[in-house]
Design an enzyme around this catalytic site. Structure first.
Site, short mmCIF file in Angstrom:
data_model
loop_
_atom_site.label_atom_id
_atom_site.label_comp_id
_atom_site.label_asym_id
_atom_site.label_seq_id
_atom_site.Cartn_x
_atom_site.Cartn_y
_atom_site.Cartn_z
N LYS A 203 7.85 45.64 47.26
CA LYS A 203 7.66 47.01 47.72
C LYS A 203 6.76 47.09 48.95
O LYS A 203 6.08 46.15 49.33
CB LYS A 203 7.14 47.88 46.58
CG LYS A 203 8.25 48.14 45.55
CD LYS A 203 7.89 49.18 44.52
CE LYS A 203 9.12 49.49 43.65
NZ LYS A 203 8.80 50.45 42.56
N ARG B 103 9.43 44.02 36.57
CA ARG B 103 10.78 44.10 37.13
C ARG B 103 10.78 43.46 38.52
O ARG B 103 10.06 43.92 39.41
CB ARG B 103 11.22 45.57 37.22
CG ARG B 103 12.61 45.82 37.77
CD ARG B 103 12.86 47.32 37.85
NE ARG B 103 14.22 47.63 38.29
CZ ARG B 103 14.61 47.73 39.56
NH1 ARG B 103 13.71 47.52 40.54
NH2 ARG B 103 15.85 48.03 39.87
#
Length: 298
Positions: free
Chosen positions: A225, A265
């Site tokens: 991210k 994840r």
């Protein structure tokens, strides 16, 4: 750890003796880090199996990008992308979560063999989602969400991001419980990168204990991210591309595992699978050492 619901058998929340690794299969042309790589059903199933061989405990299949500014696909297209992949992986015995904001996709994915619904909107995007999941008796991931990532929603405004995220997650969990989903079927996710900037994400990771204080298993989805790109930026301020953030992702995975996360994840599985297993081994060694010291004092 399972029970009957309607015409199909739905498993309860999967559990492991350590933090689990959730591998990502994006069946999309436009996801932020790997869009288009696994868009074909055969390639997506093959990739999911490869993730399992590299150490993934479960595989998260999604057919709609949630990156900032992404355009929503229609229901028929999302079903076309997701269901054959879920069916293919389930036939190979893979534990599957479905990443969707649509109740219809969740229902058909559960019928095709998925065991968990991962909804980044926490049931807010589709009013039918909570009744569908409750009726199926399936586990449900409730993520902190302030709307689709467009305009001002891309970076939210917070006075105290941790307190506000925890309070908003608590309210959403209460709504999900009222909708009929059992307490032991709920997973919470602080929603890193969703209406949050790098400072917000780092603050949440530093205080995961407060999210765990909600009393539900925790999913941490930090993989590749933007905040990691900010942390890794060079002297010129340029961030490395998403696919060069996997080592940093593994570092976050280790920290999340140590904090007590139920699962992390990730897109690249092997490094994170190694990281969470090392954390587990160290924690076991610590427990053994304490037991030995306690025995020695008797």
């Amino acid at each position: 750890m399972s029970y009957e619901t309607g015409r199909r058998h739905v498993a309860g929340l999967p559990a492991w003796d350590r933090c689990a690794v959730m591998g990502v299969v994006n069946v999309t042309p436009d996801s932020f880090s790997d869009g288009g790589r696994w868009f074909d059903t055969t390639a997506a199933v093959k990739h999911g199996l490869a993730l399992v061989s590299e150490g993934a405990d479960l595989v998260d299949v999604g057919g709609e990008s949630t990156r900032p500014g992404a355009t929503r696909v229609d229901e028929a297209e999302e079903l076309r992308r997701v269901i054959p992949v879920v069916r293919g992986l389930a036939s190979e015995g893979v534990t599957i979560s479905v990443d969707t904001m649509r109740a219809s996709v969740a229902a058909q994915a559960l019928a095709a063999g998925a065991c968990l619904v991962n909804d980044v909107s926490g049931g807010l995007a589709d009013p039918s989602m909570i009744p569908v999941v409750a009726d199926a008796g399936a586990p449900f991931v409730v993520m902190h969400w302030r709307g689709f990532l467009r305009g001002g929603n891309v970076e939210g405004v917070y006075a105290d991001v941790v307190t506000e995220v925890v309070d908003e997650l608590h309210a959403r969990v209460e709504a999900v419980l009222e909708g009929g989903i059992a307490p032991d079927r709920i997973v919470v996710d602080p929603g890193l990168g969703f209406s949050k900037n790098a400072e917000h994400d780092l603050a949440l990771l530093a205080r995961l204990d407060q999210v765990l204080g909600l009393g539900h298993p925790l999913l941490v989805a930090a993989s590749r991210k933007r905040f990691l790109g900010r942390v890794l930026a060079g002297p010129d301020g340029a961030s490395p591309p998403a696919r060069e953030r996997d080592a940093a992702t593994a570092a976050v995975s280790a920290l999340a595992a140590h904090a007590g996360a139920w699962a992390v994840r990730v897109h690249e599985v092997r490094a994170t699978a190694d990281a969470v297993r090392v954390v587990h081994a160290i924690e076991e060694a610590r427990t053994t050492s304490r037991a030995h010291r306690a025995e020695g004092t008797r």
